[in-house]
Design an enzyme around this catalytic site. Structure first.
Site, PDB file in Angstrom:
ATOM      1  N   LEU A  36       0.826  -1.212   0.000  1.00 36.07           N
ATOM      2  CA  LEU A  36       0.000   0.000   0.000  1.00 36.07           C
ATOM      3  C   LEU A  36       0.860   1.262   0.000  1.00 36.07           C
ATOM      4  O   LEU A  36       2.042   1.213   0.347  1.00 36.07           O
ATOM      5  CB  LEU A  36      -0.908  -0.044   1.235  1.00 36.07           C
ATOM      6  CG  LEU A  36      -1.890  -1.234   1.204  1.00 36.07           C
ATOM      7  CD1 LEU A  36      -2.392  -1.563   2.605  1.00 36.07           C
ATOM      8  CD2 LEU A  36      -3.045  -0.939   0.256  1.00 36.07           C
ATOM      9  N   PRO A  37       0.261   2.410  -0.357  1.00 36.16           N
ATOM     10  CA  PRO A  37       1.078   3.627  -0.506  1.00 36.16           C
ATOM     11  C   PRO A  37       1.780   4.097   0.770  1.00 36.16           C
ATOM     12  O   PRO A  37       2.963   4.415   0.737  1.00 36.16           O
ATOM     13  CB  PRO A  37       0.064   4.685  -0.977  1.00 36.16           C
ATOM     14  CG  PRO A  37      -1.070   3.919  -1.560  1.00 36.16           C
ATOM     15  CD  PRO A  37      -1.128   2.625  -0.814  1.00 36.16           C
ATOM     16  N   THR A  74       6.206   0.574   2.204  1.00 34.48           N
ATOM     17  CA  THR A  74       7.224   1.343   2.934  1.00 34.48           C
ATOM     18  C   THR A  74       6.492   2.310   3.858  1.00 34.48           C
ATOM     19  O   THR A  74       5.812   3.225   3.383  1.00 34.48           O
ATOM     20  CB  THR A  74       8.110   2.143   1.954  1.00 34.48           C
ATOM     21  OG1 THR A  74       8.725   1.226   1.057  1.00 34.48           O
ATOM     22  CG2 THR A  74       9.181   2.918   2.704  1.00 34.48           C
ATOM     23  N   LYS A  96      15.254  -0.019   5.606  1.00 39.70           N
ATOM     24  CA  LYS A  96      14.856   0.666   4.365  1.00 39.70           C
ATOM     25  C   LYS A  96      15.031   2.183   4.498  1.00 39.70           C
ATOM     26  O   LYS A  96      15.583   2.850   3.626  1.00 39.70           O
ATOM     27  CB  LYS A  96      13.400   0.294   4.070  1.00 39.70           C
ATOM     28  CG  LYS A  96      12.689   1.135   3.072  1.00 39.70           C
ATOM     29  CD  LYS A  96      12.720   0.552   1.687  1.00 39.70           C
ATOM     30  CE  LYS A  96      12.134   1.535   0.682  1.00 39.70           C
ATOM     31  NZ  LYS A  96      12.342   1.170  -0.676  1.00 39.70           N
ATOM     32  N   LYS A 137       9.068  11.039   0.073  1.00 42.34           N
ATOM     33  CA  LYS A 137       8.287  10.268   1.048  1.00 42.34           C
ATOM     34  C   LYS A 137       9.233   9.535   2.010  1.00 42.34           C
ATOM     35  O   LYS A 137       9.060   9.577   3.226  1.00 42.34           O
ATOM     36  CB  LYS A 137       7.416   9.244   0.305  1.00 42.34           C
ATOM     37  CG  LYS A 137       6.684   8.305   1.249  1.00 42.34           C
ATOM     38  CD  LYS A 137       6.136   7.060   0.569  1.00 42.34           C
ATOM     39  CE  LYS A 137       5.773   6.033   1.631  1.00 42.34           C
ATOM     40  NZ  LYS A 137       5.457   4.729   1.101  1.00 42.34           N
TER      41      LYS A 137
END
Ligand code: NAD
Length: 295
Positions: free
Chosen positions: A66-67, A97, A172, A247
């Site tokens: 998902l975003p 992420t 990450k 982001k």
């Protein structure tokens, strides 16, 4: 295996298709009808909500892609969400992420419901998702990691255990913060050298055999026509978008606030990408940040 997959965007769609190709039976959901139609054509069954994916007959694992954090919260915890219907012991794997704190909160809620959960964000972009060569950075228990590894290997090449819940997101975020900073530093050094009279290819060659060498200078040099395969040599099209980097830098600075850890260069990098995005460049590859310089 019988699998659920929620979030069929640029990354999720090719990942789900790779699982179908590997012989799994998929039940999928996305808000986009077009995304669902594509997966139906590829052989998946279509559900009407995350809850319906999670309660599909004999489902063993549910994967989400998902975003951002708010979508993950809503798909797991919200009305019609996974936790409303999922049977005990179904393994939940979130590949989105998001910030490590949200990943840990959702995993804790899963555990309270009797569901093991892994956070497994990826690197490798849409190309890696298509070719099944993603890197997965996985947080959770070792036992659940070992169970999930063969499945993740059908979507990726490097499946790395990072430790406790949330640590996949930590890895990450730390890596991408360094990447965002090193790209700006490379852009600055290349621009300085060229404006002082150096040939860009000669300068890059020297950097790449000297102590300034890094991935951004060697593989992904932001100066046009230095590295043929880099987005800089094709008008900064494709690659990893400025807004996606923005982001990830936002997640890094948020996580740093939570940890009370200074990330001075990370914060400066975030502001520079924000400025560049506000000038209408959000969809360009992030190496286009070199355009903030005069050459
Ligand atoms: P995307 O926007 O293309 O896809 C997200 C999908 O989720 C969309 O199809 C959207 O309709 C769906 N969605 C949103 N809310 C939903 C809900 N409530 N229920 C069901 N579906 C819902 O994004 P993407 O590029 O596929 O990225 C997904 C994740 O992977 C993000 O967290 C991103 O940061 C990460 N990521 C992306 C890349 C990349 O290169 N695109 C690389 C590495 C990691």
């Amino acid at each position: 295996m019988k699998l659920g997959f929620i979030g069929l965007g640029n990354m999720g769609s090719p990942m789900a298709r790779n699982l179908i190709k590997a012989g799994h039976e998929l039940t999928v959901f996305d808000l986009s009808k077009e995304a669902l139609d594509q997966l139906r054509t590829a052989g998946a069954s279509i559900a009407q909500s995350p809850a319906e994916v999670a309660s599909a007959a004999n489902v063993e694992v549910v994967i989400t892609m998902l975003p951002a954090s708010q979508h993950v919260r809503s798909v797991y915890l919200g009305q019609g969400g996974i936790f409303g219907s999922v049977s005990q012991d179904v393994l939940l794997i979130d590949c989105s992420t998001i910030d490590p704190q949200t990943a840990r909160e959702v995993a804790k809620a899963a555990l309270e419901k009797g569901n093991p959960m892994l956070d497994a964000p990826v690197s490798g972009g849409t190309g890696g998702a298509e070719s099944g060569t993603l890197t997965f950075m996985v947080g959770g228990t070792k036992k659940n990691f070992e169970y999930a590894q063969p499945l993740l290997s059908q979507m990726g090449k490097n499946i790395v255990y990072c430790g406790n819940s949330g640590n996949g997101q930590v890895a990450k975020v730390a890596n991408n913060m360094l990447l965002g900073i090193s790209m700006i530093a490379t852009a600055e050094a290349m621009s300085l050298g060229v404006s002082l009279g150096m040939d860009p290819k000669v300068l890059a060659g020297i950097i790449n055999t000297s102590s300034g060498r890094c991935w951004s200078s060697e593989i992904y040099n932001p100066y046009p026509d230095v590295v043929e395969s880099a987005p800089a040599s094709r008008g900064y099209k494709g690659g990893f978008g400025v807004d996606l980097m923005l982001k990830d830098l936002g997640l890094a600075t948020e996580a740093a606030k939570f940890a009370k850890e200074p990330v001075v260069l990370g914060a400066v990098a975030q502001q520079l990408y924000q400025l560049f995005s506000s000038q209408g460049n959000g969809q360009l590859d992030f190496s286009a940040i070199i355009k903030l310089h005069k050459n």
